[in-house]
Design a protein around this motif. Structure first.
Motif, PDB file in Angstrom:
ATOM      1  N   LEU A  49      98.076   0.564 136.794  1.00 60.65           N
ATOM      2  CA  LEU A  49      97.187   1.147 135.796  1.00 60.65           C
ATOM      3  C   LEU A  49      97.262   0.403 134.465  1.00 60.65           C
ATOM      4  N   THR A  50      98.417  -0.107 134.132  1.00 60.80           N
ATOM      5  CA  THR A  50      98.539  -0.869 132.881  1.00 60.80           C
ATOM      6  C   THR A  50      97.944  -2.266 133.019  1.00 60.80           C
ATOM      7  N   GLU A  51      97.837  -2.768 134.230  1.00 63.27           N
ATOM      8  CA  GLU A  51      97.250  -4.091 134.449  1.00 63.27           C
ATOM      9  C   GLU A  51      95.720  -4.064 134.441  1.00 63.27           C
ATOM     10  N   ILE A  52      95.136  -2.901 134.616  1.00 62.94           N
ATOM     11  CA  ILE A  52      93.670  -2.795 134.684  1.00 62.94           C
ATOM     12  C   ILE A  52      92.998  -3.279 133.402  1.00 62.94           C
ATOM     13  N   PRO A  53      93.433  -2.878 132.214  1.00 61.53           N
ATOM     14  CA  PRO A  53      92.766  -3.378 131.003  1.00 61.53           C
ATOM     15  C   PRO A  53      92.865  -4.900 130.860  1.00 61.53           C
ATOM     16  N   ALA A  54      94.027  -5.462 131.196  1.00 65.80           N
ATOM     17  CA  ALA A  54      94.192  -6.916 131.095  1.00 65.80           C
ATOM     18  C   ALA A  54      93.285  -7.627 132.095  1.00 65.80           C
ATOM     19  N   ALA A  55      93.219  -7.098 133.300  1.00 72.14           N
ATOM     20  CA  ALA A  55      92.346  -7.693 134.315  1.00 72.14           C
ATOM     21  C   ALA A  55      90.886  -7.561 133.908  1.00 72.14           C
ATOM     22  N   SER A  56      90.543  -6.440 133.312  1.00 72.45           N
ATOM     23  CA  SER A  56      89.163  -6.246 132.844  1.00 72.45           C
ATOM     24  C   SER A  56      88.820  -7.239 131.744  1.00 72.45           C
TER      25      SER A  56
END
Length: 132
Positions: free
Chosen positions: A11-18
């Protein structure tokens, strides 16, 4: 417990991936826009060049037609002016048909913005493979 940590980490990686995905999409859009602008400039140059060539060809074609008309009229002036008019009509009709055919071929084979369209098709195919 490990599965909960994994889900929190994902869930914390989602913003970075986005953000990475948005940056790549923006870079791709800028790249395609630059390609489109380059092709637009090339098309403008090609059109200007075609207009200049058409004008020069028209002027010299007109001069050639006037000279040819004068020669045919002088050749047939004593024998038959009607034959002179008929010969000129046939020659001018043949030239008009040839030029019209060439123009139609040129219009049919003219492909504007080909590289941009090819790149957009490749991008679309790539995205189709990435997004299920």
């Amino acid at each position: 417990m490990a599965s909960m940590n994994d889900s929190q980490a994902s869930l914390t990686e989602i913003p970075a991936a986005s953000r990475r995905l948005a940056k790549r999409a923006m870079d791709l859009g800028v790249n395609r826009m630059e390609l489109l602008l380059v092709e637009l400039e090339e098309e403008r140059e090609r059109i200007v060049q075609a207009i200049i060539y058409a004008l020069v060809a028209s002027v010299f074609g007109l001069l050639c037609g006037i000279t040819f008309t004068l020669c045919v009229v002088l050749l047939f002036l004593d024998s038959s002016p009607l034959i002179a008019a008929a010969v000129l009509t046939v020659v001018y009709a043949i030239v008009a048909v040839l030029i019209g055919t060439r123009l139609a071929t040129m219009r049919r084979d003219w492909h504007a913005f080909g590289a941009t369209l090819d790149q957009l098709r490749k991008d679309s195919a790539c995205l189709a493979h990435l997004i299920p």
